[in-house]
Scaffold this active site. Sequence first.
Site, PDB file in Angstrom:
ATOM      1  N   GLY A 135      15.292 -18.025  49.841  1.00 26.92           N
ATOM      2  CA  GLY A 135      14.015 -18.687  50.141  1.00 26.92           C
ATOM      3  C   GLY A 135      12.873 -17.780  50.558  1.00 26.92           C
ATOM      4  O   GLY A 135      11.706 -18.141  50.402  1.00 26.92           O
TER       5      GLY A 135
ATOM      6  N   GLU B 120      12.646 -14.691  57.579  1.00 22.80           N
ATOM      7  CA  GLU B 120      13.249 -15.971  57.222  1.00 22.80           C
ATOM      8  C   GLU B 120      12.172 -16.934  56.720  1.00 22.80           C
ATOM      9  O   GLU B 120      11.038 -16.909  57.193  1.00 22.80           O
ATOM     10  CB  GLU B 120      13.978 -16.510  58.466  1.00 22.80           C
ATOM     11  CG  GLU B 120      14.650 -17.840  58.333  1.00 22.80           C
ATOM     12  CD  GLU B 120      15.775 -17.910  57.308  1.00 22.80           C
ATOM     13  OE1 GLU B 120      15.504 -17.651  56.124  1.00 22.80           O
ATOM     14  OE2 GLU B 120      16.911 -18.250  57.690  1.00 22.80           O
ATOM     15  N   ASP B 121      12.539 -17.750  55.767  1.00 20.16           N
ATOM     16  CA  ASP B 121      11.579 -18.714  55.219  1.00 20.16           C
ATOM     17  C   ASP B 121      11.332 -19.871  56.177  1.00 20.16           C
ATOM     18  O   ASP B 121      10.210 -20.157  56.549  1.00 20.16           O
ATOM     19  CB  ASP B 121      12.067 -19.228  53.846  1.00 20.16           C
ATOM     20  CG  ASP B 121      13.521 -19.705  53.870  1.00 20.16           C
ATOM     21  OD1 ASP B 121      14.159 -19.682  54.942  1.00 20.16           O
ATOM     22  OD2 ASP B 121      14.028 -20.097  52.799  1.00 20.16           O
TER      23      ASP B 121
ATOM     24  N   ASP C  15      15.375 -24.501  60.599  1.00 24.27           N
ATOM     25  CA  ASP C  15      15.572 -25.945  60.728  1.00 24.27           C
ATOM     26  C   ASP C  15      16.372 -26.239  62.001  1.00 24.27           C
ATOM     27  O   ASP C  15      15.796 -26.543  63.042  1.00 24.27           O
ATOM     28  CB  ASP C  15      16.265 -26.457  59.458  1.00 24.27           C
ATOM     29  CG  ASP C  15      16.520 -27.944  59.477  1.00 24.27           C
ATOM     30  OD1 ASP C  15      16.054 -28.638  60.405  1.00 24.27           O
ATOM     31  OD2 ASP C  15      17.197 -28.440  58.552  1.00 24.27           O
TER      32      ASP C  15
ATOM     33  N   PHE D 130      12.149 -32.257  55.013  1.00 20.54           N
ATOM     34  CA  PHE D 130      12.630 -31.267  54.053  1.00 20.54           C
ATOM     35  C   PHE D 130      11.452 -30.800  53.202  1.00 20.54           C
ATOM     36  O   PHE D 130      10.747 -31.600  52.595  1.00 20.54           O
ATOM     37  CB  PHE D 130      13.731 -31.849  53.170  1.00 20.54           C
ATOM     38  CG  PHE D 130      14.474 -30.768  52.443  1.00 20.54           C
ATOM     39  CD1 PHE D 130      15.542 -30.112  53.044  1.00 20.54           C
ATOM     40  CD2 PHE D 130      14.093 -30.385  51.169  1.00 20.54           C
ATOM     41  CE1 PHE D 130      16.210 -29.089  52.386  1.00 20.54           C
ATOM     42  CE2 PHE D 130      14.751 -29.356  50.509  1.00 20.54           C
ATOM     43  CZ  PHE D 130      15.814 -28.716  51.116  1.00 20.54           C
ATOM     44  N   VAL D 131      11.226 -29.495  53.191  1.00 19.11           N
ATOM     45  CA  VAL D 131      10.069 -28.954  52.478  1.00 19.11           C
ATOM     46  C   VAL D 131      10.495 -28.038  51.325  1.00 19.11           C
ATOM     47  O   VAL D 131      11.575 -27.443  51.363  1.00 19.11           O
ATOM     48  CB  VAL D 131       9.113 -28.188  53.427  1.00 19.11           C
ATOM     49  CG1 VAL D 131       8.416 -29.144  54.379  1.00 19.11           C
ATOM     50  CG2 VAL D 131       9.856 -27.112  54.211  1.00 19.11           C
TER      51      VAL D 131
ATOM     52  N   ASP E 280      13.566 -24.112  48.036  1.00 16.48           N
ATOM     53  CA  ASP E 280      14.043 -24.943  46.933  1.00 16.48           C
ATOM     54  C   ASP E 280      14.696 -26.231  47.403  1.00 16.48           C
ATOM     55  O   ASP E 280      15.059 -26.382  48.563  1.00 16.48           O
ATOM     56  CB  ASP E 280      15.096 -24.174  46.132  1.00 16.48           C
ATOM     57  CG  ASP E 280      16.418 -24.087  46.889  1.00 16.48           C
ATOM     58  OD1 ASP E 280      16.416 -23.606  48.036  1.00 16.48           O
ATOM     59  OD2 ASP E 280      17.446 -24.548  46.354  1.00 16.48           O
TER      60      ASP E 280
HETATM   61  P1  IMP Z   1      19.145 -23.843  59.731  1.00 16.88           P
HETATM   62  O1  IMP Z   1      20.386 -23.035  59.839  1.00 16.88           O
HETATM   63  O2  IMP Z   1      19.403 -25.300  59.892  1.00 16.88           O
HETATM   64  O3  IMP Z   1      18.039 -23.382  60.662  1.00 16.88           O
HETATM   65  O4  IMP Z   1      18.620 -23.747  58.263  1.00 16.88           O
HETATM   66  C1  IMP Z   1      18.138 -22.579  57.791  1.00 16.88           C
HETATM   67  C2  IMP Z   1      18.237 -22.406  56.295  1.00 16.88           C
HETATM   68  O5  IMP Z   1      18.382 -23.639  55.584  1.00 16.88           O
HETATM   69  C3  IMP Z   1      16.949 -21.829  55.829  1.00 16.88           C
HETATM   70  O6  IMP Z   1      17.061 -20.437  55.777  1.00 16.88           O
HETATM   71  C4  IMP Z   1      16.760 -22.428  54.457  1.00 16.88           C
HETATM   72  O7  IMP Z   1      17.365 -21.602  53.490  1.00 16.88           O
HETATM   73  C5  IMP Z   1      17.466 -23.735  54.525  1.00 16.88           C
HETATM   74  N1  IMP Z   1      16.504 -24.828  54.809  1.00 16.88           N
HETATM   75  C6  IMP Z   1      16.303 -25.435  56.003  1.00 16.88           C
HETATM   76  N2  IMP Z   1      15.355 -26.370  55.922  1.00 16.88           N
HETATM   77  C7  IMP Z   1      14.915 -26.342  54.661  1.00 16.88           C
HETATM   78  C8  IMP Z   1      13.894 -27.077  53.959  1.00 16.88           C
HETATM   79  O8  IMP Z   1      13.194 -27.948  54.496  1.00 16.88           O
HETATM   80  N3  IMP Z   1      13.721 -26.755  52.650  1.00 16.88           N
HETATM   81  C9  IMP Z   1      14.464 -25.813  52.010  1.00 16.88           C
HETATM   82  N4  IMP Z   1      15.407 -25.099  52.638  1.00 16.88           N
HETATM   83  C10 IMP Z   1      15.640 -25.368  53.933  1.00 16.88           C
HETATM   84 MG    MG Z   2      16.699 -19.327  54.255  1.00 17.74          MG
END
Ligand code: IMP
Ligand code: MG
Length: 174
Positions: A43, A99-100, A103, A152-153, A159
């Site tokens: 991402g 990081e993109d 979440d 969700f974006v 993606d």
């Molecule tokens: P986390 O571990 O829940 O913080 O999620 C992190 C990873 O999930 C990010 O690095 C993204 O690759 C993916 N992700 C989380 N939210 C989104 C979203 O809204 N759109 C797309 N990818 C997401």
């Molecule tokens: Mg990511």
Amino acid sequence: MTEIGLEPLLTESQIQERVTELAKQIAADYGETQVLLVAVLRGSIHFVSDLARRIGRADWELDFIQVRSYQSGRKSSGVVQIRKDLDTNLEGRDVLIVEDVVDTGATLAHLRELLGTRRPKSLRVVALLVKEGAIRAGTQVEYMGFRIPDAFVVGYGLDYDERYRHLPYVAILP
Ligand code: IMP
Ligand code: MG
């Protein structure tokens, strides 16, 4: 509205302006230090490319790591798996994780712990997007692009099942 019918949450120019600001701040903070950018695939591809080119006179090196927390679809599984590891030795390095989107914060927590064991001199995070949930959970992000709602974006590298990465803006997937 756009050709595929997604309303931008963040426009291309908002993103580009903010990336420039982040790059300036990072360049000022690191000064002459050679920073190792660790981009989290996939991402963050557009973000790291735009950011790195604007860090300016600060020297940087780039490596990639790929983790997987989403099986497919929109919900984090909470289980973080390393799919592709770094090639660079982190010992004594000033590491900036790129990081993109954050979440739940599970991916970052895991990455900080893992990379922290490799004895970097410093370890910080720049994230383009940080969701409200991650902020409530107290996830540490040293450089934050935008705070966004818990939706969700897609777009600008992000993606949904490998689609929408090409969009120059970020949109909430309806
Ligand atoms: P986390 O571990 O829940 O913080 O999620 C992190 C990873 O999930 C990010 O690095 C993204 O690759 C993916 N992700 C989380 N939210 C989104 C979203 O809204 N759109 C797309 N990818 C997401
Ligand atoms: Mg990511």
